[in-house]
Write an enzyme that holds these catalytic residues in place. Structure first.
Site, PDB file in Angstrom:
ATOM      1  N   LYS A 166       0.992  -1.142  -0.052  1.00 59.45           N
ATOM      2  CA  LYS A 166       0.084  -0.255  -0.213  1.00 59.45           C
ATOM      3  C   LYS A 166       0.891   1.540  -0.020  1.00 59.45           C
ATOM      4  O   LYS A 166       0.674   2.184  -0.729  1.00 59.45           O
ATOM      5  CB  LYS A 166      -1.021   0.076   1.164  1.00 59.45           C
ATOM      6  CG  LYS A 166      -1.729  -1.354   1.383  1.00 59.45           C
ATOM      7  CD  LYS A 166      -2.662  -0.941   2.467  1.00 59.45           C
ATOM      8  CE  LYS A 166      -2.128  -1.061   3.887  1.00 59.45           C
ATOM      9  NZ  LYS A 166      -1.348  -2.469   4.032  1.00 59.45           N
ATOM     10  N   ARG A 191      -9.678   0.500   8.650  1.00 65.06           N
ATOM     11  CA  ARG A 191      -9.005  -1.041   8.932  1.00 65.06           C
ATOM     12  C   ARG A 191      -9.946  -1.847   9.688  1.00 65.06           C
ATOM     13  O   ARG A 191      -9.849  -2.854  10.053  1.00 65.06           O
ATOM     14  CB  ARG A 191      -7.805  -0.587   9.827  1.00 65.06           C
ATOM     15  CG  ARG A 191      -6.478  -1.233   9.366  1.00 65.06           C
ATOM     16  CD  ARG A 191      -5.531  -1.041   9.954  1.00 65.06           C
ATOM     17  NE  ARG A 191      -4.051  -1.503   9.799  1.00 65.06           N
ATOM     18  CZ  ARG A 191      -3.209  -0.870   9.356  1.00 65.06           C
ATOM     19  NH1 ARG A 191      -3.337   0.226   8.866  1.00 65.06           N
ATOM     20  NH2 ARG A 191      -2.229  -1.646   9.343  1.00 65.06           N
ATOM     21  N   ARG A 239      11.861  -5.574   4.397  1.00 66.78           N
ATOM     22  CA  ARG A 239      11.482  -4.235   4.291  1.00 66.78           C
ATOM     23  C   ARG A 239      12.679  -3.436   5.040  1.00 66.78           C
ATOM     24  O   ARG A 239      12.954  -3.497   6.029  1.00 66.78           O
ATOM     25  CB  ARG A 239      10.320  -3.804   4.702  1.00 66.78           C
ATOM     26  CG  ARG A 239       9.701  -2.306   4.625  1.00 66.78           C
ATOM     27  CD  ARG A 239       8.355  -1.872   4.962  1.00 66.78           C
ATOM     28  NE  ARG A 239       7.582  -2.563   6.006  1.00 66.78           N
ATOM     29  CZ  ARG A 239       6.412  -2.611   5.988  1.00 66.78           C
ATOM     30  NH1 ARG A 239       5.679  -1.927   5.195  1.00 66.78           N
ATOM     31  NH2 ARG A 239       5.874  -3.315   7.132  1.00 66.78           N
ATOM     32  N   ARG A 268      11.402  -1.685  10.573  1.00 67.07           N
ATOM     33  CA  ARG A 268      10.533  -1.388  11.517  1.00 67.07           C
ATOM     34  C   ARG A 268      10.237  -2.362  12.668  1.00 67.07           C
ATOM     35  O   ARG A 268      10.660  -3.538  12.272  1.00 67.07           O
ATOM     36  CB  ARG A 268       9.203  -1.213  10.764  1.00 67.07           C
ATOM     37  CG  ARG A 268       8.742   0.079  10.097  1.00 67.07           C
ATOM     38  CD  ARG A 268       7.708   0.115   9.181  1.00 67.07           C
ATOM     39  NE  ARG A 268       6.567  -0.488   9.906  1.00 67.07           N
ATOM     40  CZ  ARG A 268       5.400  -0.534   9.036  1.00 67.07           C
ATOM     41  NH1 ARG A 268       5.161   0.285   7.848  1.00 67.07           N
ATOM     42  NH2 ARG A 268       4.333  -0.870   9.514  1.00 67.07           N
ATOM     43  N   ARG A 322       0.058  -9.138  13.256  1.00 64.14           N
ATOM     44  CA  ARG A 322      -0.710  -8.292  12.269  1.00 64.14           C
ATOM     45  C   ARG A 322      -1.497  -8.750  11.257  1.00 64.14           C
ATOM     46  O   ARG A 322      -2.669  -8.555  11.042  1.00 64.14           O
ATOM     47  CB  ARG A 322       0.361  -7.220  11.709  1.00 64.14           C
ATOM     48  CG  ARG A 322       1.136  -6.369  12.495  1.00 64.14           C
ATOM     49  CD  ARG A 322       2.342  -5.574  12.267  1.00 64.14           C
ATOM     50  NE  ARG A 322       2.204  -4.994  10.858  1.00 64.14           N
ATOM     51  CZ  ARG A 322       3.170  -4.763  10.104  1.00 64.14           C
ATOM     52  NH1 ARG A 322       4.236  -5.313  10.467  1.00 64.14           N
ATOM     53  NH2 ARG A 322       3.133  -4.047   8.914  1.00 64.14           N
TER      54      ARG A 322
HETATM   55  P1  AP5 Z   1       4.869  -1.560   1.745  1.00 66.66           P
HETATM   56  O1  AP5 Z   1       4.739  -0.754   0.474  1.00 66.66           O
HETATM   57  O2  AP5 Z   1       5.611  -0.846   2.870  1.00 66.66           O
HETATM   58  O3  AP5 Z   1       3.513  -2.262   2.414  1.00 66.66           O
HETATM   59  P2  AP5 Z   1       2.440  -1.782   3.033  1.00 66.66           P
HETATM   60  O4  AP5 Z   1       1.013  -2.190   2.514  1.00 66.66           O
HETATM   61  O5  AP5 Z   1       2.330  -0.167   3.065  1.00 66.66           O
HETATM   62  O6  AP5 Z   1       2.509  -2.323   4.552  1.00 66.66           O
HETATM   63  P3  AP5 Z   1       2.631  -1.830   5.988  1.00 66.66           P
HETATM   64  O7  AP5 Z   1       3.190  -2.689   6.720  1.00 66.66           O
HETATM   65  O8  AP5 Z   1       3.082  -0.271   6.076  1.00 66.66           O
HETATM   66  O9  AP5 Z   1       1.221  -1.732   6.235  1.00 66.66           O
HETATM   67  P4  AP5 Z   1       0.501  -1.735   7.703  1.00 66.66           P
HETATM   68  O10 AP5 Z   1      -0.767  -1.655   7.046  1.00 66.66           O
HETATM   69  O11 AP5 Z   1       0.698  -2.956   8.446  1.00 66.66           O
HETATM   70  O12 AP5 Z   1       1.266  -0.782   8.195  1.00 66.66           O
HETATM   71  P5  AP5 Z   1       0.602   0.872   8.703  1.00 66.66           P
HETATM   72  O13 AP5 Z   1       2.091   1.519   8.625  1.00 66.66           O
HETATM   73  O14 AP5 Z   1      -0.293   1.351   7.931  1.00 66.66           O
HETATM   74  O15 AP5 Z   1       5.753  -2.928   1.393  1.00 66.66           O
HETATM   75  C1  AP5 Z   1       6.158  -3.942   2.042  1.00 66.66           C
HETATM   76  C2  AP5 Z   1       7.556  -4.424   1.444  1.00 66.66           C
HETATM   77  O16 AP5 Z   1       7.500  -5.147   0.437  1.00 66.66           O
HETATM   78  C3  AP5 Z   1       8.518  -3.223   1.283  1.00 66.66           C
HETATM   79  O17 AP5 Z   1       9.808  -3.427   1.641  1.00 66.66           O
HETATM   80  C4  AP5 Z   1       8.269  -2.874  -0.307  1.00 66.66           C
HETATM   81  O18 AP5 Z   1       9.597  -2.664  -0.784  1.00 66.66           O
HETATM   82  C5  AP5 Z   1       8.041  -4.235  -0.774  1.00 66.66           C
HETATM   83  N1  AP5 Z   1       7.138  -4.523  -1.753  1.00 66.66           N
HETATM   84  C6  AP5 Z   1       5.972  -3.535  -2.163  1.00 66.66           C
HETATM   85  N2  AP5 Z   1       5.341  -4.167  -3.196  1.00 66.66           N
HETATM   86  C7  AP5 Z   1       6.036  -5.049  -3.590  1.00 66.66           C
HETATM   87  C8  AP5 Z   1       5.783  -5.805  -4.949  1.00 66.66           C
HETATM   88  N3  AP5 Z   1       4.842  -5.740  -5.770  1.00 66.66           N
HETATM   89  N4  AP5 Z   1       6.879  -6.975  -5.095  1.00 66.66           N
HETATM   90  C9  AP5 Z   1       7.814  -7.005  -4.338  1.00 66.66           C
HETATM   91  N5  AP5 Z   1       8.177  -6.306  -3.144  1.00 66.66           N
HETATM   92  C10 AP5 Z   1       7.226  -5.250  -2.621  1.00 66.66           C
HETATM   93  O19 AP5 Z   1       0.301   0.551  10.208  1.00 66.66           O
HETATM   94  C11 AP5 Z   1       1.192   0.222  11.392  1.00 66.66           C
HETATM   95  C12 AP5 Z   1       0.462   0.253  12.852  1.00 66.66           C
HETATM   96  O20 AP5 Z   1       0.068   1.356  12.924  1.00 66.66           O
HETATM   97  C13 AP5 Z   1      -0.645  -0.868  12.739  1.00 66.66           C
HETATM   98  O21 AP5 Z   1       0.010  -2.254  12.711  1.00 66.66           O
HETATM   99  C14 AP5 Z   1      -1.448  -0.396  13.613  1.00 66.66           C
HETATM  100  O22 AP5 Z   1      -1.001  -0.588  15.079  1.00 66.66           O
HETATM  101  C15 AP5 Z   1      -1.392   1.013  13.539  1.00 66.66           C
HETATM  102  N6  AP5 Z   1      -2.522   1.580  12.540  1.00 66.66           N
HETATM  103  C16 AP5 Z   1      -2.443   2.303  11.381  1.00 66.66           C
HETATM  104  N7  AP5 Z   1      -3.532   2.506  11.007  1.00 66.66           N
HETATM  105  C17 AP5 Z   1      -4.394   2.244  11.802  1.00 66.66           C
HETATM  106  C18 AP5 Z   1      -5.615   2.100  11.876  1.00 66.66           C
HETATM  107  N8  AP5 Z   1      -6.395   2.759  10.491  1.00 66.66           N
HETATM  108  N9  AP5 Z   1      -6.475   1.592  12.541  1.00 66.66           N
HETATM  109  C19 AP5 Z   1      -5.840   1.023  13.881  1.00 66.66           C
HETATM  110  N10 AP5 Z   1      -4.504   1.110  13.873  1.00 66.66           N
HETATM  111  C20 AP5 Z   1      -3.739   1.458  12.733  1.00 66.66           C
END
Ligand code: AP5
Length: 225
Positions: free
Chosen positions: A15, A90, A127, A160, A171
């Protein structure tokens, strides 16, 4: 008319990677709740301290905290014409609260990046995130030209805290219980577009970009909120 793009998908589905590119392409501001929490964390705010305990355990931050922060962010002037959401909503209560805030006639499209759990585990394990500019790389799939150094700005790359394997497993299980049901929620509203997220980042982006273009040309279905 306000234009809202939501990127849904499991943790590590891509994402953040795709949101940044789509934001550049569409000129919509990229709003990531995870990034907002991490910014609060590094600034040492009360919000950041509260979020930290949930994030490091792989749990969701409580809805009322997320909603307050998100609604403040999208009320900023740069979001008046639209924005791109990454990591929000979410949970069903978050989606329902968000639906009820949208003006009638908002142009809403939701892209679901579909990726298997096995791929998620591999992506999280490798990552690398830049401390300075937030650029996302991967040890295997987009390796830095120089070890530990961001290709984009030369900043320091790090892992991270919530990418440890045991936290990633938690997660993922939270994702299946709380977030996966949103696919059906947006399908029922007629605004969901499913994208195969298993492909290389450029291919995923091309698909997203052309689906977004198609959506804009058709005028897009109005969000039924
Ligand atoms: P990346 O693009 O970083 O993936 P992502 O989907 O953004 O992953 P996140 O881990 O950031 O999502 P998340 O939803 O758990 O975390 P968030 O920060 O929102 O890609 C991942 C890796 O793969 C990278 O190394 C990239 O280079 C590689 N990659 C990408 N695409 C690829 C491809 N096509 N092929 C190969 N490699 C690829 O949330 C973190 C925490 O915050 C949550 O756990 C929660 O505690 C809290 N939080 C955030 N939002 C909320 C909410 N709305 N409600 C409650 N808690 C929340």
């Amino acid at each position: 008319m306000v234009f809202v793009v939501i990127l849904l998908g499991a943790p590590g589905a891509g994402k953040g990677t795709q949101a940044e590119r789509l934001a550049q392409r569409s000129s919509l501001p990229h709003v990531s709740t995870g990034d907002l929490f991490r910014a609060n964390l590094s600034e040492g705010t009360e919000l950041g301290k509260t979020a930290k305990t949930y994030m490091e355990a792989g749990n969701l931050v409580p809805d009322e905290i997320v909603l307050g922060m998100l609604f403040d962010r999208v009320a900023q002037p740069d979001c008046h014409e639209g924005y791109l959401l990454d990591g929000f909503p979410r949970t069903l209560p978050q989606a329902e609260a968000f639906d009820s805030k949208l003006d009638a006639g908002t142009n809403l499209v939701v892209f679901n990046l579909a990726v298997s759990d096995a791929t998620i585990v591999k992506r999280a394990a490798g990552r690398l995130l830049c401390k300075a500019c937030g650029n996302i790389q991967h040890a295997e799939f987009s390796p830095p030209k120089k070890d530990g150094v961001c290709d984009r700005c030369g900043g320091e790359l790090h892992q991270r805290a919530d990418d440890r394997p045991e936290v990633v497993r938690e997660r993922l299980s939270v994702y299946h219980a709380e977030t996966a049901p949103l696919v059906r929620h947006y399908e029922n509203k007629g605004v969901l577009v499913s994208i195969d997220g298993e492909r290389a980042p450029d291919e995923v982006f091309q698909d997203l970009d052309s689906r977004l273009e198609e959506h804009c040309q058709e005028g897009g279905p109005e969000a039924r909120v």
